[in-house]
Design a protein around this motif. Structure first.
Motif, PDB file in Angstrom:
ATOM      1  N   GLN A  71       0.842  -1.354  -0.385  1.00 44.54           N
ATOM      2  CA  GLN A  71       0.000   0.359  -0.111  1.00 44.54           C
ATOM      3  C   GLN A  71       0.447   1.602  -0.380  1.00 44.54           C
ATOM      4  OE1 GLN A  71      -2.177  -0.986   3.489  1.00 44.54           O
ATOM      5  NE2 GLN A  71      -3.940  -2.304   2.240  1.00 44.54           N
ATOM      6  N   ALA A  96       2.038   2.072  -3.276  1.00 46.87           N
ATOM      7  CA  ALA A  96       0.712   2.431  -4.543  1.00 46.87           C
ATOM      8  C   ALA A  96       0.796   4.068  -4.078  1.00 46.87           C
ATOM      9  CB  ALA A  96      -0.331   1.743  -3.699  1.00 46.87           C
ATOM     10  N   ILE A 110      -7.514   6.064  -1.271  1.00 49.76           N
ATOM     11  CA  ILE A 110      -7.367   5.392  -2.954  1.00 49.76           C
ATOM     12  C   ILE A 110      -8.743   5.593  -4.045  1.00 49.76           C
ATOM     13  CG2 ILE A 110      -6.090   2.948  -3.509  1.00 49.76           C
ATOM     14  CD1 ILE A 110      -4.571   5.086  -2.050  1.00 49.76           C
ATOM     15  N   ALA A 125      -1.024   2.371  -9.399  1.00 51.29           N
ATOM     16  CA  ALA A 125      -1.187   2.526  -8.261  1.00 51.29           C
ATOM     17  C   ALA A 125      -2.219   1.881  -7.026  1.00 51.29           C
ATOM     18  CB  ALA A 125      -0.650   3.605  -7.227  1.00 51.29           C
ATOM     19  N   LEU A 126      -3.201   2.222  -7.723  1.00 47.00           N
ATOM     20  CA  LEU A 126      -4.139   1.579  -7.779  1.00 47.00           C
ATOM     21  C   LEU A 126      -4.770  -0.002  -7.965  1.00 47.00           C
ATOM     22  CD1 LEU A 126      -7.428   4.065  -9.524  1.00 47.00           C
ATOM     23  CD2 LEU A 126      -7.459   3.336  -6.844  1.00 47.00           C
ATOM     24  N   ILE A 180      -2.122  -2.171  -7.088  1.00 41.68           N
ATOM     25  CA  ILE A 180      -1.757  -2.268  -6.707  1.00 41.68           C
ATOM     26  C   ILE A 180      -2.124  -2.617  -5.207  1.00 41.68           C
ATOM     27  CG2 ILE A 180       0.932  -2.054  -5.354  1.00 41.68           C
ATOM     28  CD1 ILE A 180       2.376  -1.062  -7.234  1.00 41.68           C
ATOM     29  N   TYR A 181      -2.735  -1.760  -4.894  1.00 37.55           N
ATOM     30  CA  TYR A 181      -3.045  -1.089  -3.434  1.00 37.55           C
ATOM     31  C   TYR A 181      -4.585  -1.749  -3.850  1.00 37.55           C
ATOM     32  CZ  TYR A 181      -5.732   1.305   0.544  1.00 37.55           C
ATOM     33  OH  TYR A 181      -6.403   0.642   1.724  1.00 37.55           O
ATOM     34  N   THR A 182      -5.262  -2.265  -4.545  1.00 37.99           N
ATOM     35  CA  THR A 182      -6.365  -3.368  -4.492  1.00 37.99           C
ATOM     36  C   THR A 182      -6.614  -4.384  -4.347  1.00 37.99           C
ATOM     37  OG1 THR A 182      -7.930  -1.171  -6.037  1.00 37.99           O
ATOM     38  CG2 THR A 182      -8.562  -3.278  -5.538  1.00 37.99           C
ATOM     39  N   SER A 186      -3.868  -5.230  -2.947  1.00 36.69           N
ATOM     40  CA  SER A 186      -3.205  -6.045  -1.032  1.00 36.69           C
ATOM     41  C   SER A 186      -4.864  -5.401  -0.107  1.00 36.69           C
ATOM     42  CB  SER A 186      -1.913  -4.686  -0.998  1.00 36.69           C
ATOM     43  OG  SER A 186      -1.994  -4.652   0.197  1.00 36.69           O
TER      44      SER A 186
END
Length: 301
Positions: free
Chosen positions: A135, A138, A250, A285-286, A288-290, A292
């Protein structure tokens, strides 16, 4: 009160669905506001408030939450916090409407790109939220994208920064408002109703208003402001109670991405080469964060 006023600070599937839905609806909002660009922003804000009241009131009546609203009004501390959130959201509305009407939709999008970083900062510093390494990566990628977009403007983006601050603090204080989300929105528009009605009446008396005195289209669009305002904001308010502030931060990238696309391909605002670099970074970034986030939810279950 019957609502759970202090939800656990975790992400829930229902909260994610509601929040994403709200941001998609907000992504299409510039199309509606562009049709009102010839009307002053303050007048549009006034009608957003006025016509949101019956919609929010109907929701409370159907769900049987009117007593909760009366209890909130009789609580001075809660009422004061609602005055603060009402002031923040009304200013945010005004700035956003002004940006759309003056062909600054790209800068408005920039503001909402910056805002999630600000929300994550508030969540980390004030709520003790922690991010995983994925995160963090991201957020770093998104920060780089925002810097690229900011440098491209060549000047201090006042519209963007104003939208960032007003919406960021609105989201933060809204999460602290110890009342159900629908009741909270109704309380906010009720607080704003008196000044909104007063301003609308003054415009009518002075002959400067557009409601009922201009075209049927203008009047219809002003009335419709209640629908396009209340529905996504109430969906957001319900979703925000069920996810972490950093997650909301995010997810907010959805709306500015849609706003930017509309600005460039529908409104014809200039599109520079730097944006071709920034957008892939934001979507990466979205992803990767999603990823995770989903893995974390699976582990929790």
């Amino acid at each position: 009160m019957t609502d759970k006023t202090k939800p656990e600070n975790v992400d829930t599937p229902k909260g994610l669905v509601l929040a994403i839905t709200a941001y998609v609806l907000w992504g299409f909002l510039p199309l509606y506001l562009k049709a009102l660009s010839h009307i002053p922003a303050a007048e549009v804000v006034a009608h957003r408030v006025i016509w949101s009241v019956p919609i929010a009131g109907a929701v409370l009546i159907v769900t049987g939450r009117t007593r909760d609203l009366r209890d909130a009004i009789s609580n001075p501390k809660m009422l004061l916090l609602a005055v603060l959130t009402a002031a923040l959201i009304s200013v945010n509305w005004g700035i956003y409407i002004y940006a759309i009407s003056t062909n600054q939709a790209i800068e408005a999008a920039l503001g909402y790109y910056i805002n999630p970083l600000f929300s994550i900062f508030l969540g980390t510093m004030l709520l003790g939220e922690r991010m995983t390494r994925a995160q963090g990566v991201a957020v770093a990628l998104a920060a780089v994208a925002v810097v690229i977009l900011t440098v491209e403007t060549g000047h201090l983006p006042l519209v963007a920064l104003s939208l960032t601050l007003t919406w960021g603090f609105y989201a933060f204080f809204k999460k602290s408002l110890a009342i159900g989300p629908n009741q909270g929105f109704m309380l906010e528009v009720l607080i704003l109703l008196i000044p909104a009605l007063g301003y609308a009446i003054w415009l009518a008396v002075t002959g400067e208003g557009h409601f009922l005195t201009s075209s049927v289209s203008d009047t219809s669009l002003l009335i419709g402001c209640g629908l396009v305002t209340a529905v996504p904001l109430m969906i957001y308010a319900n979703g925000a109670k069920l996810v972490r502030l950093s997650t909301i931060g995010i997810l907010q990238y959805i709306a500015p991405t849609m706003i930017f696309i509309v600005a460039v391909f529908v409104f014809g605002e200039p599109f520079g080469g730097a944006k071709l670099v920034a957008f892939p970074l934001i979507w990466l970034a979205l992803i990767i964060y999603t990823t995770s986030l989903v893995r974390g939810m699976r582990r929790n279950r």
